[in-house]
Design a protein around this motif. Structure first.
Motif, PDB file in Angstrom:
ATOM      1  N   MET A   2       0.804  -1.077   0.234  1.00  0.00           N
ATOM      2  CA  MET A   2      -0.044  -0.036   0.010  1.00  0.00           C
ATOM      3  C   MET A   2       0.947   1.290   0.053  1.00  0.00           C
ATOM      4  SD  MET A   2      -2.886   1.264   2.733  1.00  0.00           S
ATOM      5  CE  MET A   2      -3.942  -0.315   2.396  1.00  0.00           C
ATOM      6  N   ARG A   3       0.437   2.254  -0.860  1.00  0.00           N
ATOM      7  CA  ARG A   3       1.143   3.497  -0.729  1.00  0.00           C
ATOM      8  C   ARG A   3       1.150   4.103   0.507  1.00  0.00           C
ATOM      9  NH1 ARG A   3      -0.094   5.870  -6.804  1.00  0.00           N
ATOM     10  NH2 ARG A   3       0.790   4.280  -7.975  1.00  0.00           N
ATOM     11  N   ALA A   4       2.033   5.138   0.851  1.00  0.00           N
ATOM     12  CA  ALA A   4       1.906   5.829   1.990  1.00  0.00           C
ATOM     13  C   ALA A   4       2.345   7.113   1.713  1.00  0.00           C
ATOM     14  CB  ALA A   4       2.878   5.268   3.167  1.00  0.00           C
ATOM     15  N   ILE A   5       2.093   8.277   2.289  1.00  0.00           N
ATOM     16  CA  ILE A   5       2.070   9.633   2.268  1.00  0.00           C
ATOM     17  C   ILE A   5       2.934  10.451   3.462  1.00  0.00           C
ATOM     18  CG2 ILE A   5       1.057  12.090   1.822  1.00  0.00           C
ATOM     19  CD1 ILE A   5      -1.128  10.660   0.200  1.00  0.00           C
ATOM     20  N   GLY A   6       3.848  11.116   3.167  1.00  0.00           N
ATOM     21  CA  GLY A   6       4.526  11.752   4.297  1.00  0.00           C
ATOM     22  C   GLY A   6       4.337  13.311   4.034  1.00  0.00           C
ATOM     23  N   ILE A   7       4.150  13.816   5.218  1.00  0.00           N
ATOM     24  CA  ILE A   7       3.930  15.324   4.961  1.00  0.00           C
ATOM     25  C   ILE A   7       4.955  16.241   6.023  1.00  0.00           C
ATOM     26  CG2 ILE A   7       2.125  17.412   5.322  1.00  0.00           C
ATOM     27  CD1 ILE A   7       0.072  15.305   4.809  1.00  0.00           C
ATOM     28  N   ASP A   8       5.611  16.981   5.635  1.00  0.00           N
ATOM     29  CA  ASP A   8       6.622  18.148   6.370  1.00  0.00           C
ATOM     30  C   ASP A   8       5.962  19.297   6.230  1.00  0.00           C
ATOM     31  OD1 ASP A   8       9.003  18.526   7.929  1.00  0.00           O
ATOM     32  OD2 ASP A   8       9.830  19.542   5.626  1.00  0.00           O
ATOM     33  N   THR A   9       5.697  19.517   7.590  1.00  0.00           N
ATOM     34  CA  THR A   9       4.750  20.865   8.150  1.00  0.00           C
ATOM     35  C   THR A   9       5.640  22.021   8.183  1.00  0.00           C
ATOM     36  OG1 THR A   9       4.543  20.307  10.412  1.00  0.00           O
ATOM     37  CG2 THR A   9       2.971  19.247   9.070  1.00  0.00           C
ATOM     38  N   HIS A  10       5.272  23.106   7.840  1.00  0.00           N
ATOM     39  CA  HIS A  10       5.969  24.397   8.001  1.00  0.00           C
ATOM     40  C   HIS A  10       4.773  25.563   8.321  1.00  0.00           C
ATOM     41  CE1 HIS A  10       9.981  23.025   7.053  1.00  0.00           C
ATOM     42  NE2 HIS A  10       9.386  22.347   6.051  1.00  0.00           N
ATOM     43  N   LYS A  11       5.125  26.630   8.712  1.00  0.00           N
ATOM     44  CA  LYS A  11       4.288  27.851   9.142  1.00  0.00           C
ATOM     45  C   LYS A  11       3.198  28.173   7.819  1.00  0.00           C
ATOM     46  CE  LYS A  11       4.024  32.424  10.851  1.00  0.00           C
ATOM     47  NZ  LYS A  11       4.757  33.540  11.555  1.00  0.00           N
ATOM     48  N   ALA A  12       4.027  28.125   6.705  1.00  0.00           N
ATOM     49  CA  ALA A  12       3.279  28.652   5.474  1.00  0.00           C
ATOM     50  C   ALA A  12       2.880  27.456   4.492  1.00  0.00           C
ATOM     51  CB  ALA A  12       4.087  29.705   4.953  1.00  0.00           C
ATOM     52  N   THR A  13       3.642  26.516   4.437  1.00  0.00           N
ATOM     53  CA  THR A  13       3.474  25.463   3.524  1.00  0.00           C
ATOM     54  C   THR A  13       3.522  23.993   4.093  1.00  0.00           C
ATOM     55  OG1 THR A  13       5.913  25.151   3.204  1.00  0.00           O
ATOM     56  CG2 THR A  13       4.820  26.910   1.870  1.00  0.00           C
ATOM     57  N   LEU A  14       3.139  23.259   3.246  1.00  0.00           N
ATOM     58  CA  LEU A  14       3.440  21.758   3.497  1.00  0.00           C
ATOM     59  C   LEU A  14       3.626  20.979   2.321  1.00  0.00           C
ATOM     60  CD1 LEU A  14      -0.585  21.195   4.670  1.00  0.00           C
ATOM     61  CD2 LEU A  14       1.394  21.387   6.211  1.00  0.00           C
ATOM     62  N   ALA A  15       4.829  20.283   2.652  1.00  0.00           N
ATOM     63  CA  ALA A  15       5.328  19.447   1.513  1.00  0.00           C
ATOM     64  C   ALA A  15       5.166  18.044   1.684  1.00  0.00           C
ATOM     65  CB  ALA A  15       6.965  19.628   1.555  1.00  0.00           C
ATOM     66  N   ALA A  16       4.745  17.463   0.680  1.00  0.00           N
ATOM     67  CA  ALA A  16       3.955  16.091   0.545  1.00  0.00           C
ATOM     68  C   ALA A  16       4.688  15.276  -0.411  1.00  0.00           C
ATOM     69  CB  ALA A  16       2.540  16.047   0.419  1.00  0.00           C
ATOM     70  N   CYS A  17       4.865  13.846  -0.061  1.00  0.00           N
ATOM     71  CA  CYS A  17       5.415  12.795  -1.078  1.00  0.00           C
ATOM     72  C   CYS A  17       4.568  11.732  -0.693  1.00  0.00           C
ATOM     73  CB  CYS A  17       7.187  12.875  -0.525  1.00  0.00           C
ATOM     74  SG  CYS A  17       7.912  11.569  -1.591  1.00  0.00           S
TER      75      CYS A  17
ATOM     76  N   GLY B 142       1.251   9.928   6.943  1.00  0.00           N
ATOM     77  CA  GLY B 142       2.182  10.314   8.128  1.00  0.00           C
ATOM     78  C   GLY B 142       2.665  11.723   8.214  1.00  0.00           C
ATOM     79  N   LEU B 143       2.689  12.287   9.351  1.00  0.00           N
ATOM     80  CA  LEU B 143       2.762  13.607   9.487  1.00  0.00           C
ATOM     81  C   LEU B 143       3.533  13.882  10.694  1.00  0.00           C
ATOM     82  CD1 LEU B 143      -0.199  16.079   8.986  1.00  0.00           C
ATOM     83  CD2 LEU B 143       1.320  16.363  10.701  1.00  0.00           C
ATOM     84  N   GLU B 144       4.648  14.806  10.395  1.00  0.00           N
ATOM     85  CA  GLU B 144       5.710  15.149  11.537  1.00  0.00           C
ATOM     86  C   GLU B 144       4.985  16.615  11.777  1.00  0.00           C
ATOM     87  OE1 GLU B 144      10.034  14.513  11.107  1.00  0.00           O
ATOM     88  OE2 GLU B 144       9.854  16.836  11.222  1.00  0.00           O
ATOM     89  N   GLY B 145       4.884  16.767  13.023  1.00  0.00           N
ATOM     90  CA  GLY B 145       4.459  17.987  13.764  1.00  0.00           C
ATOM     91  C   GLY B 145       3.055  18.376  13.933  1.00  0.00           C
ATOM     92  N   SER B 146       2.349  17.170  14.086  1.00  0.00           N
ATOM     93  CA  SER B 146       0.792  17.353  14.238  1.00  0.00           C
ATOM     94  C   SER B 146       0.417  18.104  15.260  1.00  0.00           C
ATOM     95  CB  SER B 146       0.150  15.881  14.180  1.00  0.00           C
ATOM     96  OG  SER B 146       0.636  15.355  15.554  1.00  0.00           O
ATOM     97  N   ALA B 147       1.089  18.277  16.179  1.00  0.00           N
ATOM     98  CA  ALA B 147       0.571  19.217  17.554  1.00  0.00           C
ATOM     99  C   ALA B 147       1.090  20.771  17.210  1.00  0.00           C
ATOM    100  CB  ALA B 147       1.234  18.941  18.632  1.00  0.00           C
ATOM    101  N   GLY B 148       1.735  20.825  16.047  1.00  0.00           N
ATOM    102  CA  GLY B 148       2.236  22.505  15.828  1.00  0.00           C
ATOM    103  C   GLY B 148       1.652  22.951  14.638  1.00  0.00           C
TER     104      GLY B 148
END
Length: 341
Positions: free
Chosen positions: A1-16, A54-60
């Protein structure tokens, strides 16, 4: 199964998005606002329908995006920064970039089956916010107090004889009375700092009283060494403890699960420096309090010392034991009525 990763920032969200082997299939960047969240959800539905996110920084910075994706029915997991950091070192991409970080997060998401769900808003989040607000006030009060001490050394040499500290209200009142008679800019600033210190400490006390009401009936309050602030810290940092599959998973999050470091005939465990250091500190406070004042803990530590362990090693073992106890009490408290409503 495919998986998505999201790197979070104040103004942007980078996804792969990656496939089962961790190979990148698509990358995209979205604005971290409602329109960007909608675009992210649509993109995720197209490239990885039903895939784990998967998301890094889900509380921020990623809190709003996580809430939106959950509302869309997607399964979203929290990726600890230490896991994504180690994976980032293996991506073989030159330099550091947001898409590269998202790739590392996606690979961790695809590989690790036991990642905890992202934290949902509940009563524990209110406790966490109140604890953090009080800690900010205490830190600011400490800064103001240190600056005031520096002023008083110049203005009132030997002041420490009459006022041994600036924590007790009676000592602050005594210093205030002596400062009123002094002229000059430094004395005026010192009076302002003294007044500000009093306001900060009063506000911190009000927050502590509020926390005391919220955790008064929590099962953790029955644990020796778990006062109001420590209990609030544990509940606030753990969130909904039912999201952890076991007490071992909770211990790993708290950084009290020892890490194997054996080689050949040498069998040993090393200190775990990862995990949530706020949880770790709260467990450390309880362990020290019990090691000095609780007979069962003192016996536990003495037994470890007799087996050849150092004091620090014995305390680490006690913290691991306490993680089991705290986990059970957190689970017991999770079914209690919401005290923040």
């Amino acid at each position: 199964m495919r998986a998505i990763g999201i790197d979070t920032h104040k103004a942007t969200l980078a996804a792969c998005v990656v496939d089962e082997l961790g190979l990148p299939l698509a990358e995209a960047t979205f604005a971290n606002d409602p329109a960007g969240h909608r675009a992210l959800a649509a993109w995720a539905g197209a490239v990885a329908p039903g895939g784990l996110i998967g998301l890094e920084g889900s509380a921020g910075f990623g809190a709003a995006a996580a809430r939106f994706l959950l509302a869309q029915g997607r399964e979203v997991r929290e990726v600890p920064p230490q896991l994504s950091h180690r994976e980032r070192m293996r991506t073989r991409r030159a330099g550091k970039s947001d898409p590269g970080d998202a790739l590392a997060i996606a690979r961790v998401t695809a590989r690790e089956p036991d990642l905890p769900p992202v934290r949902r808003a509940d009563a524990s989040r209110a406790l966490q916010l109140l604890v953090e607000a009080r800690e900010d006030l205490v830190a600011e009060a400490t800064r103001v107090r240190n600056r005031l001490h520096a002023d008083l050394v110049v203005l009132l040499p030997g002041y420490g004889v009459a006022a041994v500290n600036l924590v007790a209200a009676r000592h602050r009142a005594a210093i205030g009375a002596r400062l009123r008679r002094l002229p000059g800019v430094r004395a005026g600033l010192a009076r302002e700092r003294l007044a500000r210190l009093g306001r900060l400490m009063a506000e911190a006390d009000r927050l502590e009283a509020r926390l005391a009401v919220l955790v008064a009936d929590h099962p953790l309050r029955t644990l020796p060494g778990a006062g109001v602030l420590v209990t609030a810290k544990l509940v606030g940092e753990a969130g909904d403890v039912r999201r952890f599959r076991s007490e071992a998973a909770f211990a790993m999050l708290a950084g009290v699960a020892p890490i194997p470091a054996s080689s050949g005939q040498t069998q040993r465990m090393r200190l775990n420096r990862g995990g949530n250091r706020q949880l770790n500190r709260a467990l450390h406070v309880i362990a020290l309090a019990q090691a000095w004042h609780d007979e069962r803990a003192r016996t536990f530590v003495a037994r470890k010392r007799a087996a050849g362990h150092t004091w620090r090693e014995a305390i680490r073992a006690l913290k691991r034991h306490l993680a089991r106890v705290v986990y059970r009490l957190l689970v017991a408290g999770a079914s209690a009525p919401d005290p923040a409503t």
